[in-house]
Scaffold this active site. Structure first.
Site, PDB file in Angstrom:
ATOM      1  N   GLU A 278      40.658   2.851 -14.329  1.00 27.86           N
ATOM      2  CA  GLU A 278      41.501   1.687 -14.567  1.00 27.86           C
ATOM      3  C   GLU A 278      42.887   2.235 -14.868  1.00 27.86           C
ATOM      4  O   GLU A 278      43.102   2.857 -15.910  1.00 27.86           O
ATOM      5  CB  GLU A 278      40.972   0.845 -15.728  1.00 27.86           C
ATOM      6  CG  GLU A 278      41.764  -0.432 -15.956  1.00 27.86           C
ATOM      7  CD  GLU A 278      42.226  -0.591 -17.380  1.00 27.86           C
ATOM      8  OE1 GLU A 278      43.461  -0.629 -17.597  1.00 27.86           O
ATOM      9  OE2 GLU A 278      41.368  -0.662 -18.266  1.00 27.86           O
ATOM     10  N   CYS A 315      47.831  -2.719 -20.613  1.00 30.44           N
ATOM     11  CA  CYS A 315      47.640  -2.411 -19.194  1.00 30.44           C
ATOM     12  C   CYS A 315      47.715  -3.662 -18.336  1.00 30.44           C
ATOM     13  O   CYS A 315      47.931  -3.585 -17.125  1.00 30.44           O
ATOM     14  CB  CYS A 315      46.311  -1.693 -18.981  1.00 30.44           C
ATOM     15  SG  CYS A 315      44.874  -2.618 -19.557  1.00 30.44           S
TER      16      CYS A 315
END
Length: 703
Positions: A278, A315
């Site tokens: 990720e 994020c």
């Protein structure tokens, strides 16, 4: 060797920092049953607000082979636990952490975040443990492995078939996490791993590692997990990857460049070791073309929130904000007006609404990225160059403060940097679009993101927008006046939803409910006879051996019942009176049941019984009326009406004990009980199946 975060430090500053190193603690790695503390090659971590040395991190000399062996020899006992045992242990550990949350809030101050920011990491992370524990106890049976699907017949007479079974991988899950969520980032990964029956090795980022260390230490102290199920490496992993094998799994959260290097590790490739990434991505927010005044305010609010929450260090934070060309100036003005009310500074001071970045090093990195972005766009508010934004701190130059920054790119189709560079802080670039075609092209230039938000008028049809952008995202968040009241927001990954994205976002998936648990399990197609499937899956398979007894199954306790125990009921002939009476009782006067002429012209050719009457009549055939161990009907699954039942047809029921799952007692005063799943097959006088379903009952069991 001491690594300094601030390259601009003077010689005196460096001397002070080296002196401080002797007085601060060194975080230990919690591995192979002990606390391992390195003595050399330590890296210092500084307070994001005061600049003072907080702790050191290093792992030189650590025995990575021993870490892996310890997980597989000691921690692998969790694979022998059932799903419910694992889930209960996770729930207890979560409760243990929740009772100590104030300790973590205190430690979080060193990372520069406000209490509201820390809540996301601390209580959001602990809440993920609770959510996953509840999900598994609710959705999975109390077994060590998961039977994923029903019997797949592979032969004419049903003596050979298959099922897919998920078993815990006989390895370890290595989780390498980013600095921005040192608690949530770890807990959202170890929850599905441990629930799958796989021990974990966690490697947190250096900044924030103190928080991760405190939580892992508390989990160890709680004693709810088996020894070796969770280990922590504070520092470098060195040659850890070289000791992994094909049963192991690696997950990574962080920069795309670091992730790509790890993914290309020759040992991982040689042994096909799964690697899930990720990575940073340029997530988007889209204001639709039919936006009204209320919609514009919703859009501005969402962009503002993502910039200022955690100082933009999420994020999922919005990096690119796409606005209809005619509304660009309006959105810019309203966003800046909200940002002008933000007070940046020490979160412990009253009135401060936004804290600092995680480190001075991160501040320099964001400044450098903004410099690159400014080659494509104009800085219209903020940045480190802006002198009129006040920082509420006695020594802001020593801290990791970075003000909210807005850029505007008026020619986004001709730009490059804004579509590929992420400034990991409170930074957003506004850009106009003319139509859907241009918008879709601009969004796609991000080459894959974790999330995009579409902010629309409540009546606007955005199906075409979703169709264009969905392939580039792991999640699409649609915001309007209706959902805004309860929306969890653009930047909130949830336990039940997939977190990840294609392309630049890493190409992996985390969370997503049971999907994440299955990621750490091996899917195997098991072929054999119905009896073999019943034995392997602990669930009766159609065609397998059955047991009949003169004692009615409903008179037996949970412990007395055997999987495969069957009752063949008496018969009942369906009459016209049954259909008429059920129609009057239920109010269901559908023509196929009540109108002789219309039914004759239907595909049935004549009147047929209500499907729910068949279910009710079946219950009348198999239920034992006397008081006994069966407490209640708990539900019904997989109902299918296969053939119509007409007036004069005779039905009979086959009731078979399919599966047994003990339930945990929430109240000590409550009688112990479990859930029994019964396979129900209703057949007519010709032996044709007319209805099939599962009935779940609560049945008393021994103490």
């Amino acid at each position: 060797m001491l690594e300094l975060d601030d390259s601009s430090s003077t010689a005196n500053d460096q001397a002070d920092q080296y002196a401080a190193a002797a007085s601060v603690k060194t975080l230990s790695s919690l591995v192979y049953g002990q606390a391992y503390t390195a003595q050399q090659d330590l890296r210092m971590v500084y307070h994001a607000i005061s600049g003072a040395a907080v702790y050191q991190v290093g792992s030189q000399g650590i025995n990575t082979q021993a870490i892996v062996d310890y997980a597989k020899q000691k921690g692998s006992v969790i694979a022998s636990w059932t799903f419910h045992q694992r889930a209960n242990a996770l729930k207890q550990a979560a409760q243990y952490l929740l009772e100590r949350k104030e300790e973590y809030y205190e430690l979080a101050k060193a990372t520069g975040c406000t209490r509201k920011d820390a809540w996301i990491d601390i209580e959001g992370g602990i809440g993920t443990l609770f959510a996953y524990s509840s999900l598994v106890r609710r959705e999975l049976s109390d077994e060590t492995a998961l039977v994923e699907d029903a019997w797949i017949p592979l032969s004419q007479h049903g003596t050979f078939g298959a099922k897919h079974i998920l078993s815990p991988k006989a390895g370890v899950a290595v989780h390498i996490n980013a600095f921005n969520f040192p608690i949530w980032g770890m807990l959202e990964k170890i929850a599905p791993s441990l629930l799958a029956g796989v021990p974990c090795i966690v490697k947190p980022a250096t900044e924030g590692a103190e928080l991760t260390h405190a939580v892992v230490k508390a989990i160890h102290e709680s004693g709810f997990l088996p020894e070796g199920a969770l280990q922590l490496i504070c520092g470098q992993t060195y040659d850890l990857f070289n000791h992994l094998n094909p049963q192991d799994t690696v997950t990574f959260t962080g920069s795309a460049s670091t992730g790509q290097k790890l993914r290309a590790h020759p040992h991982l490739n040689a042994y096909s070791i799964p690697f899930t990434m990720e990575a940073d991505s340029v997530n988007s927010a889209i204001l639709t073309e039919q936006a009204n005044d209320e919609t514009i305010n919703l859009f501005v609010r969402e962009v503002f929130r993502e910039m200022t929450t955690k100082s933009g260090q999420k994020c999922t934070a919005i990096r690119r904000a796409f606005v209809p060309a005619a509304l660009l100036d309006c959105v810019q003005t309203r966003l800046i007006q909200k940002l002008e009310k933000v007070t940046v500074g020490d979160p412990s001071d009253d009135g401060v609404t936004m804290g600092a970045l995680a480190s001075v090093k991160q501040k320099h990195d964001v400044a450098a990225k903004v410099e690159q972005l400014s080659q494509d766009a104009e800085i219209v508010y903020g940045s480190h160059l802006r002198q009129d934004i006040k920082i509420q701190s006695p020594h802001p130059e020593k801290a990791a403060f970075y003000p909210p920054t807005v850029l505007v790119c008026r020619q986004p189709s001709q730009a490059e940097n804004i579509h590929r560079i992420e400034a990991f802080g409170p930074v957003v670039t506004l850009m106009p679009y003319e139509n859907l075609t241009e918008l879709a092209d601009l969004v796609a230039r991000g080459e894959g993101s974790l999330v995009a938000s579409i902010v629309r008028d409540s009546d606007e049809n955005i199906e075409s927008v979703v169709a264009k952008i969905a392939p580039w995202h792991g999640r699409v968040h649609i915001l309007d006046a209706e959902s805004a009241k309860e929306s969890t927001g653009h930047g909130s990954p949830l336990p039940y939803l997939v977190h990840g994205g294609p392309g630049r976002a890493g190409g992996g998936e985390e969370l997503g409910g049971l999907r994440a648990v299955k990621h750490y399990m091996q899917r195997t197609a098991i072929q054999g006879s119905p009896n073999a499937m019943t034995q392997v899956g602990h669930s009766w398979t159609a065609g397998a051996q059955v047991f009949e007894d003169r004692v009615h199954p409903f008179k037996k306790s949970f412990d007395e019942l055997r999987v495969g125990e069957r009752l063949l009921t008496a018969r009942r002939t369906v009459t016209e009176a049954d259909i008429v009476n059920f129609g009057c009782l239920s109010g269901d006067h559908f023509y196929a049941h009540m109108d002789k002429i219309a039914a004759a012209e239907s595909l049935f050719g004549e009147r047929v019984a209500h499907g729910y009457f068949i279910v009710s009549a079946a219950a009348g055939l198999f239920v034992d009326a006397a008081a006994g161990p069966v407490i209640a009907n708990y539900g019904m699954d997989n109902l299918r009406f296969v053939e119509p039942v007409k007036i004069g047809d005779t039905i009979q029921v086959e009731l078979t004990c399919k599966q047994k799952t003990p339930k945990q007692q929430r109240d000590p005063e409550q009688k112990p009980h479990g859930v029994v799943v019964w396979d129900i097959k209703v057949k007519n006088q010709r032996g044709d199946l007319v209805a099939t379903y599962d009935i779940l009952t609560l049945v008393e069991r021994g103490a």
